[in-house]
Every structure is written in C-alpha cells, then in structure tokens.
Scaffold this active site. Sequence first.
Site, short mmCIF file in Angstrom:
data_model
loop_
_atom_site.label_atom_id
_atom_site.label_comp_id
_atom_site.label_asym_id
_atom_site.label_seq_id
_atom_site.Cartn_x
_atom_site.Cartn_y
_atom_site.Cartn_z
N GLU A 109 9.41 23.24 18.85
CA GLU A 109 10.69 23.87 18.50
C GLU A 109 10.52 25.36 18.18
OE1 GLU A 109 13.61 22.70 18.72
OE2 GLU A 109 13.49 20.52 18.62
N HIS A 118 13.01 21.65 9.40
CA HIS A 118 13.67 20.62 10.21
C HIS A 118 13.03 19.28 9.88
CE1 HIS A 118 15.10 18.12 13.37
NE2 HIS A 118 13.91 18.00 13.92
N HIS A 165 13.98 14.61 9.44
CA HIS A 165 14.81 13.50 9.91
C HIS A 165 15.29 12.64 8.74
CE1 HIS A 165 12.61 13.55 14.13
NE2 HIS A 165 13.28 14.66 13.88
N HIS A 206 19.91 13.09 15.47
CA HIS A 206 18.53 13.55 15.50
C HIS A 206 17.99 13.91 14.11
CE1 HIS A 206 15.47 16.69 17.27
NE2 HIS A 206 15.02 16.09 16.20
ZN LIG Z 1 13.27 16.43 15.13
#
Ligand SMILES: [Zn+2]
Length: 274
Positions: A123, A146, A148, A218
């Site tokens: 990413e 980031h 989850h 996501h």
């Molecule tokens: Zn992810």
Amino acid sequence: MNTIFDNKQLQEKIHDVAELADYLWQKGWAERNAGNISINLCDILKDVTVTDLEKYPEFKLKKALPGLKGGFFFVTGTGKRMRDLARNPLLNACVIRISDKGDSYRIISQNDINFYELRPTSELPTHLGIHEQMVKNGSKNRVIVHTHPNELIALSHSPMYKSEDVLNRILWGMHPESVIVVPRGVGMVPYEIPGTTDIAELTIKALADHDVLIWEKHGCLAVGEELFDTFDLIDTLSKSAQIFIYAKSAGFEPEGLTENQLLDLKKAFHVGGY
Ligand SMILES: [Zn+2]
C-alpha cells in the site's frame, strides 16, 4: 559509525510502532500480514544525510511525488506480520528515503539482512500519496494506520450502514466518546482492489472531510499527528460499533444518545465548531 538508527527520536518511533503492532494483533485486527503503518520522519530526520546512500537498493515509484523529495519514512514491510513486527520491528519494517527528484526511493536498512528481504507495504503508493497531500495542505499529520477492525468492517457489509450520515449517527450515538474523539465522523470509501491508484485517489479525496475512513468490506485507515492518537480514532469508533452489534445481537434496538445529548456533548467539549 553513527547511522540514522542511532537517532533517539527515531528509536522511540520504532518502539511505538512495535507496541502498536502488538495491540493490533491482540485485538484481532491483524490476521496474517494484514495492516500497515507509515510515519513521515520529516521532523525527526530533517537535517540528516545518509552516508554511502548509493549502496542502498533503489526502487522506482510508479508515480513521482515531488512534494516528498528527500524525505524519510518509516513503513511496515510487505508480507510481514504485525505479531512479528511487535517483537522485531527492524526485520519487519524499514526506513525509506525518497530521492531528490521524488521519483524513486531507497531502503535504508540497519544491516545487510534487510537489503533484499524487506520491501515496503504494497500500500506504499496510497500511503505516500496521502503523506504528499498532507504536506501540501500544511497539515501536521505524520502518521497513517491501516488495520482490519472486525465490527466496523461488518457494518460496511450492510447497505443500511453504507451511508456516512446514517453510520456516523449510529456510532456517535453509542457512546459519548465517539463524537468527542471523532467529531468529523468516519468516511466511507467504496470497495476497491487494495494497492491500486483508484483506492489511493478515493482515500485522499475522502480525507479532506475525515481523519478516519472505512474501506468498504476491507478495513479502516486513519491519519493523525501521533501514532497512538491515530489508533485511538479507529479504536473509539470500533467500541461504538461493538456496542451497536452487541445490542442488536441481544435482540433489541439500542436507543442511542439523543440529538440534544450529542449537542450538549459537543458544547461541553468544544468540538464540531462549538
Ligand atoms: Zn488491508
């Protein structure tokens, strides 16, 4: 010989990232190699020059980022696990330096082990694109996280909760902290394939109005000045999502804070323009 890794502030940042990586793993938000973190080190390494820069491997950026030229970033590694990063950050994350033209980067490793085994998160284009935009805006934000978080992802699977207005009203209503900690609310980024320029562009656009986003079906992405404050944005909203889902699972509709109660909170804590 002194290296950038002797810098005390950098050592503290790396220690903090390792601590956060452990939180994310313990919370169940970081299965396998899920999640990524980056920190713009411009305040810490602004006067630093790396000796023998050419000896470090160089990689082209798909899109040049002139706004970040010469900058240093600490980024988690692609394919690396947060639970491993927690124990050994420098084998699972790296410092990169953007070239003076802004069109490539070099991985500045502490030792030769990292040279070919460690690459930044897939990413990276999204992270660097966001960092460049934050620099352009004159923002003090230096951190991107980031991860989850299960309950927030779950909510993004329902057409009922994809509307930002509806979702924020629910999350703010579940606990007084939500509107105080996240007064700009959460933004919803429609599903896109991770690592693409499409998700990067949608994310940068959404960050104009929010500090924390849900990537539909996501995960979450948040930006902030300090690492743990950035994590707190996601953690606070996650708490509200959990309370909402617990109430629904128990078979009742949670009442939520009333409009007046929310207004009183905003006034009491001077958030949202009050
Ligand atoms: Zn992810």
